[in-house]
Enzyme design. Structure first.
Site, PDB file in Angstrom:
ATOM      1  CG  ASN A  99     -12.590  -0.499   3.866  1.00 25.08           C
ATOM      2  OD1 ASN A  99     -12.850  -0.930   5.005  1.00 25.08           O
ATOM      3  ND2 ASN A  99     -11.562   0.185   3.721  1.00 25.08           N
ATOM      4  CG  HIS A 155      -8.853  -2.771  -2.308  1.00 27.47           C
ATOM      5  ND1 HIS A 155     -10.099  -1.975  -2.827  1.00 27.47           N
ATOM      6  CD2 HIS A 155      -8.565  -2.130  -1.205  1.00 27.47           C
ATOM      7  CE1 HIS A 155     -10.392  -0.750  -2.300  1.00 27.47           C
ATOM      8  NE2 HIS A 155      -9.183  -1.029  -1.367  1.00 27.47           N
ATOM      9  CG  ASP A 184      -1.964   1.010   1.162  1.00 29.63           C
ATOM     10  OD1 ASP A 184      -1.427   2.034   1.106  1.00 29.63           O
ATOM     11  OD2 ASP A 184      -3.045   0.532   1.220  1.00 29.63           O
TER      12      ASP A 184
END
Length: 112
Positions: A85, A98, A30
């Protein structure tokens, strides 16, 4: 999807620090880590979010879970969090399914 940043990462159009890749999944670091280890795991197939997954995606979703466990082990993470999410109100900012694999620190749920 031609304008999806994660699709572009999956097909090699955009560079990322890829740590795992196979024909169905890509995992990469990330860019805005929220933990010492923060990896994004995406399917190569464009699925908007978890609610957009179909019955035929069941094997793919299971493969993501197994890949997350394998990656965590390779990173030396005994304890980790895996989060997907779903929707803007839940914090989803890229609309390609993801999972956030995070570890290396203690996680607490905020009091509410």
């Amino acid at each position: 999807m031609s304008d999806c940043i994660f699709c572009k990462i999956a097909n090699g159009e955009i560079q990322a620090q890829i740590i795992y890749q196979d024909e169905d999944l890509v995992a990469f670091k990330d860019l805005n880590p929220q933990a010492p280890s923060h990896i994004l795991i995406i399917p190569v197939k464009h699925i908007e979010n978890l609610a957009g997954a179909q019955e035929q995606d069941a094997l793919l979703l299971g493969k993501i879970q197994l890949a997350a466990a394998k990656i965590a082990k390779e990173l030396g993470l005994k304890d980790f969090r895996l989060v997907a999410n779903n929707g803007k109100g839940a914090g989803q900012s890229v609309f390609h399914l993801h999972y956030h694999l995070m570890g290396g620190r203690r996680f607490l749920w905020p009091a509410g």
